[in-house]
Every structure is written in C-alpha cells, then in structure tokens.
Design a protein around this motif. Structure first.
Motif, mmCIF file in Angstrom:
data_model
loop_
_atom_site.group_PDB
_atom_site.id
_atom_site.type_symbol
_atom_site.label_atom_id
_atom_site.label_comp_id
_atom_site.label_asym_id
_atom_site.label_seq_id
_atom_site.Cartn_x
_atom_site.Cartn_y
_atom_site.Cartn_z
ATOM 1 N N LEU A 73 -9.707 35.958 80.670
ATOM 2 C CA LEU A 73 -9.955 35.179 81.880
ATOM 3 C C LEU A 73 -11.254 34.397 81.730
ATOM 4 N N ARG A 74 -11.344 33.326 82.500
ATOM 5 C CA ARG A 74 -12.627 32.639 82.695
ATOM 6 C C ARG A 74 -13.118 33.039 84.084
ATOM 7 N N VAL A 75 -14.281 33.709 84.121
ATOM 8 C CA VAL A 75 -14.770 34.296 85.367
ATOM 9 C C VAL A 75 -16.198 33.831 85.636
ATOM 10 N N LEU A 76 -16.461 33.514 86.892
ATOM 11 C CA LEU A 76 -17.811 33.214 87.363
ATOM 12 C C LEU A 76 -18.208 34.289 88.367
ATOM 13 N N HIS A 77 -19.282 35.006 88.077
ATOM 14 C CA HIS A 77 -19.795 36.049 88.961
ATOM 15 C C HIS A 77 -21.034 35.514 89.675
ATOM 16 N N LEU A 78 -20.981 35.446 90.983
ATOM 17 C CA LEU A 78 -22.123 35.026 91.783
ATOM 18 C C LEU A 78 -22.824 36.290 92.267
ATOM 19 N N GLY A 79 -23.895 36.646 91.584
ATOM 20 C CA GLY A 79 -24.566 37.917 91.792
ATOM 21 C C GLY A 79 -24.326 38.816 90.594
ATOM 22 N N GLY A 80 -25.412 39.395 90.069
ATOM 23 C CA GLY A 80 -25.290 40.144 88.829
ATOM 24 C C GLY A 80 -25.420 41.642 88.971
ATOM 25 N N GLY A 81 -26.482 42.107 89.656
ATOM 26 C CA GLY A 81 -26.743 43.537 89.708
ATOM 27 C C GLY A 81 -26.875 44.102 88.306
ATOM 28 N N THR A 84 -21.803 45.396 86.426
ATOM 29 C CA THR A 84 -20.676 46.339 86.379
ATOM 30 C C THR A 84 -19.356 45.619 86.176
ATOM 31 N N LEU A 85 -19.071 44.621 86.995
ATOM 32 C CA LEU A 85 -17.767 43.965 86.892
ATOM 33 C C LEU A 85 -17.648 43.109 85.632
ATOM 34 N N PRO A 86 -18.679 42.375 85.209
ATOM 35 C CA PRO A 86 -18.563 41.686 83.916
ATOM 36 C C PRO A 86 -18.275 42.638 82.755
ATOM 37 N N ARG A 87 -18.888 43.814 82.769
ATOM 38 C CA ARG A 87 -18.600 44.802 81.721
ATOM 39 C C ARG A 87 -17.143 45.251 81.797
ATOM 40 N N TYR A 88 -16.642 45.415 83.013
ATOM 41 C CA TYR A 88 -15.243 45.830 83.201
ATOM 42 C C TYR A 88 -14.292 44.770 82.653
ATOM 43 N N VAL A 89 -14.554 43.504 82.992
ATOM 44 C CA VAL A 89 -13.704 42.417 82.491
ATOM 45 C C VAL A 89 -13.727 42.389 80.970
ATOM 46 N N ALA A 91 -14.273 44.809 78.928
ATOM 47 C CA ALA A 91 -13.601 45.981 78.362
ATOM 48 C C ALA A 91 -12.092 45.915 78.512
ATOM 49 N N THR A 92 -11.615 45.393 79.633
ATOM 50 C CA THR A 92 -10.177 45.401 79.911
ATOM 51 C C THR A 92 -9.480 44.110 79.507
ATOM 52 N N ARG A 93 -10.254 43.041 79.338
ATOM 53 C CA ARG A 93 -9.690 41.734 78.954
ATOM 54 C C ARG A 93 -10.562 41.119 77.864
ATOM 55 N N PRO A 94 -10.472 41.673 76.648
ATOM 56 C CA PRO A 94 -11.295 41.151 75.543
ATOM 57 C C PRO A 94 -11.113 39.634 75.375
ATOM 58 N N ARG A 95 -12.193 39.007 74.946
ATOM 59 C CA ARG A 95 -12.257 37.560 74.702
ATOM 60 C C ARG A 95 -12.361 36.750 75.997
ATOM 61 N N SER A 96 -12.500 37.427 77.117
ATOM 62 C CA SER A 96 -12.766 36.694 78.355
ATOM 63 C C SER A 96 -14.123 36.013 78.272
ATOM 64 N N THR A 97 -14.219 34.839 78.884
ATOM 65 C CA THR A 97 -15.468 34.083 78.938
ATOM 66 C C THR A 97 -16.029 34.191 80.351
ATOM 67 N N GLN A 98 -17.261 34.711 80.447
ATOM 68 C CA GLN A 98 -17.817 34.978 81.760
ATOM 69 C C GLN A 98 -19.212 34.376 81.909
ATOM 70 N N GLN A 99 -19.476 33.898 83.127
ATOM 71 C CA GLN A 99 -20.815 33.467 83.508
ATOM 72 C C GLN A 99 -21.275 34.318 84.689
ATOM 73 N N VAL A 100 -22.505 34.758 84.639
ATOM 74 C CA VAL A 100 -23.105 35.534 85.728
ATOM 75 C C VAL A 100 -24.318 34.773 86.229
ATOM 76 N N VAL A 101 -24.406 34.581 87.536
ATOM 77 C CA VAL A 101 -25.554 33.907 88.146
ATOM 78 C C VAL A 101 -26.330 34.935 88.960
ATOM 79 N N GLU A 102 -27.592 35.105 88.638
ATOM 80 C CA GLU A 102 -28.449 36.079 89.338
ATOM 81 C C GLU A 102 -29.784 35.419 89.664
ATOM 82 N N VAL A 103 -30.180 35.504 90.915
ATOM 83 C CA VAL A 103 -31.396 34.827 91.360
ATOM 84 C C VAL A 103 -32.662 35.567 90.941
ATOM 85 N N ASP A 104 -32.549 36.853 90.609
ATOM 86 C CA ASP A 104 -33.713 37.681 90.296
ATOM 87 C C ASP A 104 -33.876 37.787 88.779
#
Length: 281
Positions: A73-81, A84-89, A91-104
């Motif tokens: 999947l191509r996933v955009l996460h707004l908020g990082g913490g 947890t969820l990027p790691r899940y993606v 692990a369960t969907r190898p080769r997924s491309t993800q962006q995480v945006v975190e203000v801190d």
C-alpha cells in the motif's frame, strides 16, 4: 538484529512535553509511549504486527481490508507517535511505501533512537504540520490516509474541517480510504460533527466504536472510515465484534441517526476535540 532493550522507563524532554517509554511487563521488548502521562502508543519490537491499544487494532482492521492480503500500500500517516501502525503495515504488507508526518521533531528522534525500525523499511518520517504536508501531496497519491495527529490529548482544530477533508480527498486514490481516530465523550457532539464533516466531502462513511462510548457512558476513541467507495462494513463488523473489547460498526441509516443533524465543521468554526476527563489515565 540488535535492538535497544530496557527493563526501565526511559524519559526525554520533547517539543510537546515529557515523553516516557514504559516497559510492558508481559512482553519482553514491548513499550508504551507516554506523553505528559497520557498513553500514546504501544510497540512490541519482537512482534510489530501485535496491536495492543483498542483503537489501533481497529485501524489495523482498515489496513487489512484496504487491499488483498499482503499487497503493498501507499500510506500517509498524519501523526507519528511511536510509529505503531507504520510498523504494522511494514510487517503485514511488505514493500509498502509509507510517509509519516509528525510535528514534534524531538519525539521523532527519541522514538527512532529507543525503538529503532526494522532494516529495509520503506517508512519516510517528515517533521512538519500534518495539514501543511498534506496540502503539498500529489493528487491521487495514497491508498490510505490515517488521521491520528494530536496536540497532547486533543485533535488540533485545523485538522477537523471540511477544508482539511478536501485536502485528504484530493490526496486519496479513487478507491482509497481515510481512517481517523476521534476521541470524544457524552454527548458526542465532536464525533457527530466529524461524521458530518467527512460526509460533506467523501460520500461513503462508517464508524467503529465501543458500545459504551456510543452510548455516552465513557470517554473513548471512535474510528471514522471515509472514501468514495463503500468500506467493507460486513467484514469490519465481524472483525470488530471479535476484538478483545468488541466494537460496533455504524453505517447507513444508523450513522445518519447518530449524526442527528450535526453541521459540518469549517475553518471558521473549528475547535479542538474535547479534553479527556481528569484522572482517565
């Protein structure tokens, strides 16, 4: 593979407060990320597909159903913490491309140092405001956008509006979904308005929540799922019912009754989500 291990709480000053990583006594290399005393994330380095928090488990159901099994999947996460969820993606969907945006920025550094990502991940972490980054995203870019950005324990007002939802819709592919974590308590005015806001932009919306939260008996998390194509309500219902804390799914007429005439939120009328009751954590 070497991971940092700790049987003690690790603490750091970050931009938004005091961050702590508290060991999970039941899982050898798992930690809970706390921010100013409020739990933010749970991560198990041995098993990134394990989702401990109720609301994150429900976001995991959305990930599982966003495409056929293991398709990237191509996933955009707004908020990082603690990611947890990027790691899940990953692990369960190898080769997924993800962006995480975190203000801190300091929180990003703390998490990456203390809870390092697996080698070979395709997770790009960006420091910045979620809406600003979203508005610069290319059109039709993502299969899934996840909204889980909080300032402390509250959703920032500018991430709750029709204008923001329009930017989400622009970034989504035609069959993509937006999944948002909304925190609210009785009388659920904020959550009702968020449903109305998403329905003003993306026609197909459903909601997953604990029955006690839906009845206004406790403050908690509601997961809103929106898109141009209908979410798989029957399968979401089956999965939510089988969770350790079973959830309900509302859609169609039930969701219309839940919304009860609430008006969409605009940039001119937006307010942050309500704070949780004192002592809830």
């Amino acid at each position: 593979m070497a991971h940092r291990q700790s049987a003690r709480t690790v603490e750091a000053k970050v931009d938004s407060g005091i961050a702590q990583l508290v060991p999970d006594p039941y899982r050898p290399r798992a930690h809970v990320l706390m921010l100013d005393g409020a739990p933010q994330s749970h991560v198990d380095l041995d098993d990134p597909a394990y989702l401990d928090f109720e609301y994150v488990r429900r976001l995991g159901h959305v990930v599982d159903l966003a495409a056929p099994e293991r398709r990237p999947l191509r996933v955009l996460h707004l908020g990082g913490g603690a990611l947890t969820l990027p790691r899940y993606v990953a692990a369960t969907r190898p080769r997924s491309t993800q962006q995480v945006v975190e203000v801190d920025a300091a929180l990003i550094e703390f998490v990456r140092r203390e809870l390092p990502l697996e080698k070979g991940h395709r997770i790009r972490i960006r420091h910045g405001d979620a809406r600003e980054v979203l508005t610069r995203a290319h059109e039709d870019s993502f299969d899934l956008v996840v909204g889980d950005a909080y300032a402390g324990t509250r959703s920032p007002a500018h991430l709750t509006t029709v204008e923001f939802a329009g930017a989400v819709a622009r970034a989504l592919r035609a069959d993509g979904w937006y999944a948002a974590n909304v925190a609210d308590g009785a009388p659920l005015s904020f959550a009702r308005a968020q449903v109305a806001t998403l329905r003003a932009v993306l026609p197909e919306v459903c909601l997953i929540a604990d029955p006690a939260v839906l009845r206004g008996r406790r403050f908690g998390n509601l997961i809103l799922i929106a898109g141009r194509t209908p979410p798989p309500v029957a399968e979401l219902t089956r999965r939510a019912a089988g969770d350790p804390f079973p959830g309900r799914v509302l859609d169609g007429d039930e969701l219309a009754r839940f919304t009860a005439g609430a008006a969409p939120v605009t940039d001119a009328t937006a307010r942050p989500s309500p704070p949780p009751p004192k002592g809830i954590f």
